[in-house]
Design an enzyme around this catalytic site. Sequence first.
Site, PDB file in Angstrom:
ATOM      1  N   GLU A   1      -8.685  27.184 -36.301  1.00  0.00           N
ATOM      2  CA  GLU A   1      -8.433  25.923 -36.989  1.00  0.00           C
ATOM      3  C   GLU A   1      -9.447  24.894 -36.508  1.00  0.00           C
ATOM      4  O   GLU A   1      -9.979  25.012 -35.394  1.00  0.00           O
ATOM      5  CB  GLU A   1      -7.035  25.378 -36.653  1.00  0.00           C
TER       6      GLU A   1
ATOM      7  N   LYS B   1       2.859  32.366 -36.324  1.00  0.00           N
ATOM      8  CA  LYS B   1       2.190  31.196 -36.892  1.00  0.00           C
ATOM      9  C   LYS B   1       1.506  31.504 -38.222  1.00  0.00           C
ATOM     10  O   LYS B   1       1.427  30.643 -39.102  1.00  0.00           O
ATOM     11  CB  LYS B   1       1.191  30.624 -35.887  1.00  0.00           C
TER      12      LYS B   1
ATOM     13  N   ARG C   1      15.502  26.877 -33.911  1.00  0.00           N
ATOM     14  CA  ARG C   1      16.555  26.702 -32.910  1.00  0.00           C
ATOM     15  C   ARG C   1      16.770  25.224 -32.659  1.00  0.00           C
ATOM     16  O   ARG C   1      16.059  24.375 -33.198  1.00  0.00           O
ATOM     17  CB  ARG C   1      16.157  27.388 -31.606  1.00  0.00           C
TER      18      ARG C   1
ATOM     19  N   HIS D   1       0.338  21.517 -22.354  1.00  0.00           N
ATOM     20  CA  HIS D   1       0.833  21.752 -23.715  1.00  0.00           C
ATOM     21  C   HIS D   1       2.368  21.828 -23.776  1.00  0.00           C
ATOM     22  O   HIS D   1       2.921  22.335 -24.740  1.00  0.00           O
ATOM     23  CB  HIS D   1       0.230  23.025 -24.315  1.00  0.00           C
TER      24      HIS D   1
END
Length: 495
Positions: free
Chosen positions: A199, A115, A291, A234
């Site tokens: 974040e 990330k 992908r 999630h």
Amino acid sequence: MKKILIANRGEIALRIMRSAKEMGIKTVAVYSEADREALHVRYADEAIYIGPAPSSQSYLMGENIIAACIATGAEAIHPGYGFLSENAAFAKQVQAAGLILIGPTPEAMEIMGNKLSAKAAALKHKIPMVPGTEEAITDVEEAKRRAVEVGFPILIKAAAGGGGKGMRIVNRVEEFMEQMELAVSEAISAFGDGAVFIERYVSSPRHIEIQVLGDTHGNIVHLFERECSIQRRHQKVIEEAPSSILTEEIRKEMGACAVAVARAVNYVGAGTVEFILDENLNFFFLEMNTRLQVEHPVTELITGLDLVKEQIKIARGEALAYTQDDLKINGHAMELRVYAEDPLNNFLPDIGTLQTYKTPKGNGVRVDDGFEQGMEIPIYYDPMIAKLITFGKDRDEAIARMVRAIDEYEITGIQTTLGFGKFVMTHDVFISGQFDTHFVSKYFHSDSLESGTDEEALIAALAAIIALKKPKTISSASDQQLKNTAWRKNRTQLS
């Protein structure tokens, strides 16, 4: 390209094989001990045994897969999703063996697989980011100071993360140190990498992703967005295309940003750029999946493109046969992931035999599956049985067809997410389009339902869920707990 090997199983293996067959390409299946009688094994032109049931001894054994490819004379490998599909080391092994990987370059996988490096690549193109740290946290006190600057609540995230692992919400500065330690510990346990960053926490987020395609000639286009905000743990359960909330202006901006992210790593093949959308319709880059996505069928239905065929053409060196201006949205599509899970027991995985298995049919209904009546649901892999997809001229028709298809879908012997899907489809909040990723926690409970929704629809939806619950004989509660634990340990997470 006359023969390809599909390094996967179940519904995605079958889905890839069908497109290859239409292109006149022969297919090779690989299978574990648990999948000897699987449909993808029977459908392929050839099938090769690659190891015992656990994925770590079969579908994740890159050397065995490459050996099978060479032994059968296949020229290329399609990894599907999950397993080795985003493994840069495997991609390099495929290249070194003189074979073609139907996917992006190892370099693109490496950058977008982390990330932080993905954020760094996106920042070069001025892609909007959620305020936070741009590098891994090394000084916890400095990170704490930065968190205060960003403003609480904040989110601590694992750099190598996925599926919600290594993520912690911190509401107050007093909680920061403890939650940081927990996030790092979980990241090390799940990914072998304790790097984390912070974040600002978006309190009412929507999960919007953009499908991109890039060829080896430098052409990159986007195929519009998918809404993926209905999730549990999630993990996505329901997706649709297009989103009910995006304006044409925002759609165009997000599409341009997705193309820029792909161009930053010279992306080749099919990929997905994911964004968070806040309550004010501001969007922020989240990550890129290198992908094919589970939810790709909804994009296929609104664009008329076969994404697997496009992947194969790109891998053969062909240029895209269209430009961005040629692409248009036509109609609306919905997808429900039909999982072997119990929605009324916190979506815990279920195992057993498909005593009844009859799929819905009719106009605007598509089922991508890998099972048939009488088959066992194995504990070793992700519990997704099928993808139920509907298409209509508009969102209302796509929803209506989904409700009808759920009613026609007959599965007994295990618990599934079909009833949950009907609950969502008939809920006023979903119908209005004014929902976010917290839909399940806000509205779906085993013992009560949120008020303010059409009462008859809710009662019908709950009744459908309860009707799907069939008692099964087990020797003890501890036996059932062991089954669930084994599944969670071995299954491959899809996102």
